[in-house]
Design a protein around this motif. Structure first.
Motif, PDB file in Angstrom:
ATOM      1  N   GLN A 277       0.818  -1.195   0.000  1.00  0.00           N
ATOM      2  CA  GLN A 277       0.000   0.000   0.000  1.00  0.00           C
ATOM      3  C   GLN A 277       0.862   1.259   0.000  1.00  0.00           C
ATOM      4  OE1 GLN A 277      -2.702  -0.445   3.393  1.00  0.00           O
ATOM      5  NE2 GLN A 277      -4.374  -0.826   1.947  1.00  0.00           N
ATOM      6  N   VAL A 278       0.242   2.360  -0.406  1.00  0.00           N
ATOM      7  CA  VAL A 278       0.925   3.658  -0.397  1.00  0.00           C
ATOM      8  C   VAL A 278       0.044   4.660   0.329  1.00  0.00           C
ATOM      9  CG1 VAL A 278       2.255   3.290  -2.505  1.00  0.00           C
ATOM     10  CG2 VAL A 278      -0.066   4.199  -2.657  1.00  0.00           C
ATOM     11  N   ALA A 279       0.675   5.737   0.803  1.00  0.00           N
ATOM     12  CA  ALA A 279      -0.063   6.761   1.527  1.00  0.00           C
ATOM     13  C   ALA A 279      -0.527   7.843   0.566  1.00  0.00           C
ATOM     14  CB  ALA A 279       0.821   7.374   2.613  1.00  0.00           C
ATOM     15  N   LYS A 280      -1.734   8.352   0.770  1.00  0.00           N
ATOM     16  CA  LYS A 280      -2.246   9.456  -0.041  1.00  0.00           C
ATOM     17  C   LYS A 280      -3.002  10.427   0.858  1.00  0.00           C
ATOM     18  CE  LYS A 280      -6.775   7.588  -1.384  1.00  0.00           C
ATOM     19  NZ  LYS A 280      -7.648   7.236  -2.508  1.00  0.00           N
ATOM     20  N   LYS A 281      -3.171  11.638   0.373  1.00  0.00           N
ATOM     21  CA  LYS A 281      -3.863  12.664   1.138  1.00  0.00           C
ATOM     22  C   LYS A 281      -5.346  12.347   1.214  1.00  0.00           C
ATOM     23  CE  LYS A 281      -2.655  16.297   2.341  1.00  0.00           C
ATOM     24  NZ  LYS A 281      -2.256  16.814   3.681  1.00  0.00           N
ATOM     25  N   ALA A 282      -5.881  12.418   2.431  1.00  0.00           N
ATOM     26  CA  ALA A 282      -7.321  12.271   2.605  1.00  0.00           C
ATOM     27  C   ALA A 282      -8.019  13.621   2.523  1.00  0.00           C
ATOM     28  CB  ALA A 282      -7.611  11.613   3.952  1.00  0.00           C
ATOM     29  N   SER A 283      -7.306  14.693   2.886  1.00  0.00           N
ATOM     30  CA  SER A 283      -7.825  16.057   2.783  1.00  0.00           C
ATOM     31  C   SER A 283      -6.636  16.988   2.670  1.00  0.00           C
ATOM     32  CB  SER A 283      -8.673  16.408   4.011  1.00  0.00           C
ATOM     33  OG  SER A 283      -7.862  16.557   5.157  1.00  0.00           O
ATOM     34  N   ASN A 284      -6.889  18.283   2.571  1.00  0.00           N
ATOM     35  CA  ASN A 284      -5.802  19.254   2.485  1.00  0.00           C
ATOM     36  C   ASN A 284      -5.173  19.568   3.841  1.00  0.00           C
ATOM     37  OD1 ASN A 284      -5.944  19.544  -0.301  1.00  0.00           O
ATOM     38  ND2 ASN A 284      -7.534  21.121  -0.171  1.00  0.00           N
ATOM     39  N   ALA A 285      -5.710  19.011   4.916  1.00  0.00           N
ATOM     40  CA  ALA A 285      -5.153  19.246   6.246  1.00  0.00           C
ATOM     41  C   ALA A 285      -3.782  18.584   6.364  1.00  0.00           C
ATOM     42  CB  ALA A 285      -6.091  18.708   7.322  1.00  0.00           C
ATOM     43  N   ASP A 286      -2.847  19.256   7.056  1.00  0.00           N
ATOM     44  CA  ASP A 286      -1.504  18.704   7.239  1.00  0.00           C
ATOM     45  C   ASP A 286      -1.568  17.364   7.966  1.00  0.00           C
ATOM     46  OD1 ASP A 286       0.085  21.934   7.872  1.00  0.00           O
ATOM     47  OD2 ASP A 286      -0.456  20.910   6.003  1.00  0.00           O
ATOM     48  N   GLY A 287      -0.870  16.364   7.411  1.00  0.00           N
ATOM     49  CA  GLY A 287      -0.777  15.064   8.066  1.00  0.00           C
ATOM     50  C   GLY A 287      -1.977  14.159   7.893  1.00  0.00           C
ATOM     51  N   ASP A 288      -3.008  14.610   7.217  1.00  0.00           N
ATOM     52  CA  ASP A 288      -4.224  13.802   7.052  1.00  0.00           C
ATOM     53  C   ASP A 288      -4.054  12.878   5.853  1.00  0.00           C
ATOM     54  OD1 ASP A 288      -7.784  14.511   6.543  1.00  0.00           O
ATOM     55  OD2 ASP A 288      -6.713  12.729   7.247  1.00  0.00           O
ATOM     56  N   ILE A 289      -3.569  11.658   6.094  1.00  0.00           N
ATOM     57  CA  ILE A 289      -3.331  10.701   5.019  1.00  0.00           C
ATOM     58  C   ILE A 289      -4.063   9.400   5.300  1.00  0.00           C
ATOM     59  CG2 ILE A 289      -1.049  11.671   4.512  1.00  0.00           C
ATOM     60  CD1 ILE A 289       0.109   9.147   5.920  1.00  0.00           C
ATOM     61  N   ILE A 290      -4.251   8.628   4.238  1.00  0.00           N
ATOM     62  CA  ILE A 290      -4.803   7.278   4.363  1.00  0.00           C
ATOM     63  C   ILE A 290      -3.957   6.339   3.517  1.00  0.00           C
ATOM     64  CG2 ILE A 290      -7.176   8.032   4.815  1.00  0.00           C
ATOM     65  CD1 ILE A 290      -7.805   7.528   1.890  1.00  0.00           C
ATOM     66  N   TRP A 291      -4.035   5.052   3.827  1.00  0.00           N
ATOM     67  CA  TRP A 291      -3.301   4.035   3.068  1.00  0.00           C
ATOM     68  C   TRP A 291      -4.241   3.386   2.063  1.00  0.00           C
ATOM     69  CZ3 TRP A 291       1.862   3.511   3.496  1.00  0.00           C
ATOM     70  CH2 TRP A 291       2.471   4.085   4.626  1.00  0.00           C
ATOM     71  N   SER A 292      -3.769   3.249   0.808  1.00  0.00           N
ATOM     72  CA  SER A 292      -4.593   2.660  -0.248  1.00  0.00           C
ATOM     73  C   SER A 292      -3.714   1.871  -1.194  1.00  0.00           C
ATOM     74  CB  SER A 292      -5.346   3.751  -1.027  1.00  0.00           C
ATOM     75  OG  SER A 292      -6.211   4.466  -0.181  1.00  0.00           O
ATOM     76  N   ASP A 293      -4.360   1.098  -2.058  1.00  0.00           N
ATOM     77  CA  ASP A 293      -3.639   0.328  -3.069  1.00  0.00           C
ATOM     78  C   ASP A 293      -3.101   1.260  -4.140  1.00  0.00           C
ATOM     79  OD1 ASP A 293      -6.111  -2.269  -2.809  1.00  0.00           O
ATOM     80  OD2 ASP A 293      -4.204  -2.033  -1.747  1.00  0.00           O
ATOM     81  N   PRO A 294      -1.957   0.941  -4.764  1.00  0.00           N
ATOM     82  CA  PRO A 294      -1.353   1.835  -5.760  1.00  0.00           C
ATOM     83  C   PRO A 294      -2.261   2.154  -6.931  1.00  0.00           C
ATOM     84  CG  PRO A 294       0.212   0.148  -5.083  1.00  0.00           C
ATOM     85  CD  PRO A 294      -1.111  -0.232  -4.482  1.00  0.00           C
ATOM     86  N   GLY A 295      -3.155   1.250  -7.310  1.00  0.00           N
ATOM     87  CA  GLY A 295      -4.023   1.482  -8.452  1.00  0.00           C
ATOM     88  C   GLY A 295      -4.990   2.630  -8.256  1.00  0.00           C
ATOM     89  N   GLU A 296      -5.167   3.069  -7.047  1.00  0.00           N
ATOM     90  CA  GLU A 296      -6.112   4.147  -6.763  1.00  0.00           C
ATOM     91  C   GLU A 296      -5.468   5.525  -6.861  1.00  0.00           C
ATOM     92  OE1 GLU A 296      -7.828   3.463  -2.980  1.00  0.00           O
ATOM     93  OE2 GLU A 296      -8.379   1.394  -3.403  1.00  0.00           O
ATOM     94  N   PHE A 297      -4.195   5.575  -7.251  1.00  0.00           N
ATOM     95  CA  PHE A 297      -3.470   6.843  -7.227  1.00  0.00           C
ATOM     96  C   PHE A 297      -3.110   7.316  -8.624  1.00  0.00           C
ATOM     97  CE2 PHE A 297      -2.995   5.378  -2.990  1.00  0.00           C
ATOM     98  CZ  PHE A 297      -2.883   6.527  -2.227  1.00  0.00           C
ATOM     99  N   ASN A 298      -2.992   8.648  -8.745  1.00  0.00           N
ATOM    100  CA  ASN A 298      -2.420   9.233  -9.948  1.00  0.00           C
ATOM    101  C   ASN A 298      -0.904   9.147  -9.869  1.00  0.00           C
ATOM    102  OD1 ASN A 298      -4.940  10.015 -10.911  1.00  0.00           O
ATOM    103  ND2 ASN A 298      -4.874  11.924  -9.714  1.00  0.00           N
ATOM    104  N   ILE A 299      -0.272   8.991 -11.015  1.00  0.00           N
ATOM    105  CA  ILE A 299       1.189   8.916 -11.059  1.00  0.00           C
ATOM    106  C   ILE A 299       1.766  10.307 -10.831  1.00  0.00           C
ATOM    107  CG2 ILE A 299       3.184   8.415 -12.527  1.00  0.00           C
ATOM    108  CD1 ILE A 299       1.478   6.324 -13.925  1.00  0.00           C
ATOM    109  N   THR A 300       2.738  10.406  -9.957  1.00  0.00           N
ATOM    110  CA  THR A 300       3.401  11.689  -9.694  1.00  0.00           C
ATOM    111  C   THR A 300       4.857  11.611 -10.151  1.00  0.00           C
ATOM    112  OG1 THR A 300       3.998  10.977  -7.470  1.00  0.00           O
ATOM    113  CG2 THR A 300       1.930  12.183  -7.720  1.00  0.00           C
ATOM    114  N   VAL A 301       5.439  12.753 -10.411  1.00  0.00           N
ATOM    115  CA  VAL A 301       6.809  12.833 -10.919  1.00  0.00           C
ATOM    116  C   VAL A 301       7.680  13.544  -9.894  1.00  0.00           C
ATOM    117  CG1 VAL A 301       8.285  13.665 -12.795  1.00  0.00           C
ATOM    118  CG2 VAL A 301       5.932  12.908 -13.275  1.00  0.00           C
ATOM    119  N   ASP A 302       8.839  12.985  -9.610  1.00  0.00           N
ATOM    120  CA  ASP A 302       9.754  13.615  -8.670  1.00  0.00           C
ATOM    121  C   ASP A 302      10.310  14.919  -9.244  1.00  0.00           C
ATOM    122  OD1 ASP A 302       9.426  11.645  -6.839  1.00  0.00           O
ATOM    123  OD2 ASP A 302      11.191  10.501  -7.451  1.00  0.00           O
TER     124      ASP A 302
END
Length: 443
Positions: free
Chosen positions: A168-193
């Motif tokens: 699993q990977v962590a993603k933002k649940a809201s714009n609040a600092d530190g508010d993250i949830i764990w989800s499967d990679p398929g649920e995420f958009n690809i980001t670039v370093d």
């Protein structure tokens, strides 16, 4: 006697005795280190200062020995930016500024960055007290510095990002600092370093060949200031000879200028938005911006009501930006714009630091004659006393003395005139109907 030791000073012993008697604990606030004027140090109980102090800072931590209640350790952090001296002595200071404990140290040189070896230095100083309640552990958390070893041992991924399962990977649940949830990679958009590289410009250099980044989505900063992508002198453009890994600056910069090249920077090569720390100083067209917002500039606002404007106010205190016209002496510096208008026309104050305001309390205002010829001989701001215009009070009365009138046989009639005196009438002054308001002046 050991080579290195710590002892209480006479001052420290007196403070401990007073603290036990009064029940008021001592707060240790600062630690200082010195170099002993370049020589080994022999500490003495009557010391009030170090031999030669080189660095002082707030105590980073004071903590009690878990096995010995009256034993304490005070911690000092000397940052990497401080150095160039040898540590030979150390002193602990209380909240009254007195030297509470003094000690000598093994000679340890603290280098600076220019010498090629630098790091934060942590010095821990142990001392005893007569009673565990004598010393308090009041440390300002805003000045505490964490050591590298403490960070390594305590700031781990397990503490920063707990939870989740393998894959699993962590993603933002809201714009609040530190508010993250764990989800499967398929649920995420690809980001670039974000990629970065730094180069140093030579004299006359305008071409930059990239080693890490490419020109796609590139942001260019020279000496910390971002320059736009375009064709101006303070801008940059892609090099037609190598569009991917080379760019051309619109002008050359001083030799040694640092260039930071950032790829996939938010907004990339798009025109940058207003930067928060510029406080609107980077608005391209300030006049157009004010026009769109329907607001005046400072210069325009000053024209609407310039310094020296006279007015009347229905209150007993002057509003913000105004002063009472009461003849007071005010600062030539604090009210420089008003002084530029009035000068010393209404009084020179102390002749150097102050000047006087007009005193219009209880006065009527009259327009300056300015060449009309109605109120001649007046100068701007001059005062005029009250006065009656010259006039007469004529009267008539029938008067016949020593004669008579034939009145058809009627007895003679004589009309006598007696002298009549007139008394004073009216109040203490001549005035029209009026209403009183507070006289004020814009500064």
């Amino acid at each position: 006697m050991p080579d290195f030791q710590s002892i209480h000073t006479d001052y420290g012993l007196q403070r401990m005795a007073a603290a036990e008697a009064a029940g008021e604990p001592i707060n240790i606030t600062e630690i200082a280190v010195g170099d002993g004027n370049g020589n080994p140090v022999e500490i003495t109980q009557d010391q009030t200062t170090l031999v030669r102090e080189r660095f002082r800072a707030a105590v980073n931590r004071v903590y009690r020995d878990p096995e010995r209640d009256n034993k304490y350790t005070a911690e000092l952090v000397i940052p990497a930016t401080e150095g160039g001296f040898t540590l030979r002595e150390i002193g602990l200071f209380d909240d009254q500024g007195g030297l509470f404990v003094v000690g000598n140290l093994p000679e340890t040189y603290k280098p600076v960055a220019a010498e090629g070896a630098f790091a934060d230095t942590i010095v821990r100083f142990e001392f005893l007290v007569t009673n565990a309640t004598v010393v308090t552990l009041q440390i300002d958390p805003n000045v505490a510095v964490a050591s590298q070893s403490w960070i390594i041992n305590n700031i781990t991924m397990a503490t920063l990002l707990p939870g989740g399962t393998t894959g699993q990977v962590a993603k933002k649940a809201s714009n609040a600092d530190g508010d993250i949830i764990w989800s499967d990679p398929g649920e995420f958009n690809i980001t670039v370093d974000t990629l970065e590289e730094t180069q140093t410009l030579a004299a006359g250099q305008t071409q930059i060949d990239l080693a890490v980044c490419t020109t796609r989505g590139l942001a260019v900063y020279i000496e910390g200031v971002r320059i736009n992508m375009g064709a101006g002198l303070a801008e940059w453009a892609v090099n037609p000879a190598d569009e991917d890994t080379s760019l051309i600056l619109g002008k050359s910069w001083p030799a040694g200028s640092k260039v930071l090249l950032v790829q996939n920077n938010p907004a990339g090569s798009a025109a940058p938005p207003l930067e928060r720390d510029k406080n609107l100083a980077d608005v391209p067209d300030k006049a157009a911006g004010r026009n769109h917002l329907g607001v005046y500039s400072k210069a325009e606002s000053d024209l609407l009501c310039p310094p020296g404007t006279l007015a009347y106010w229905p209150g007993t205190t002057a509003p913000s930006g105004w002063l009472k016209r009461n003849g007071a002496a005010v600062s030539r510096v604090a009210y420089a714009r008003l002084f530029a208008v009035l000068g010393t026309r209404f009084g020179a104050g102390d002749g150097f630091n102050t000047f006087n305001l007009p005193d219009d309390r209880g006065e009527f205002i009259r327009g300056l004659d300015d060449g009309r010829g109605v109120d001649t001989g007046r100068v701007l701001g001059s005062w005029q006393a009250d006065e009656f215009k010259s006039h007469a009070h004529p009267f008539s009365a029938a008067q016949a003395i020593g004669g008579y009138t034939d009145n058809g046989g009627a007895p003679d009639q004589r009309v006598m005139v007696s002298e009549t005196n007139t008394g004073n009438a009216g109040g203490a002054e001549t005035r029209p109907r009026n209403r009183a308001y507070l006289a004020i002046i814009k500064f």
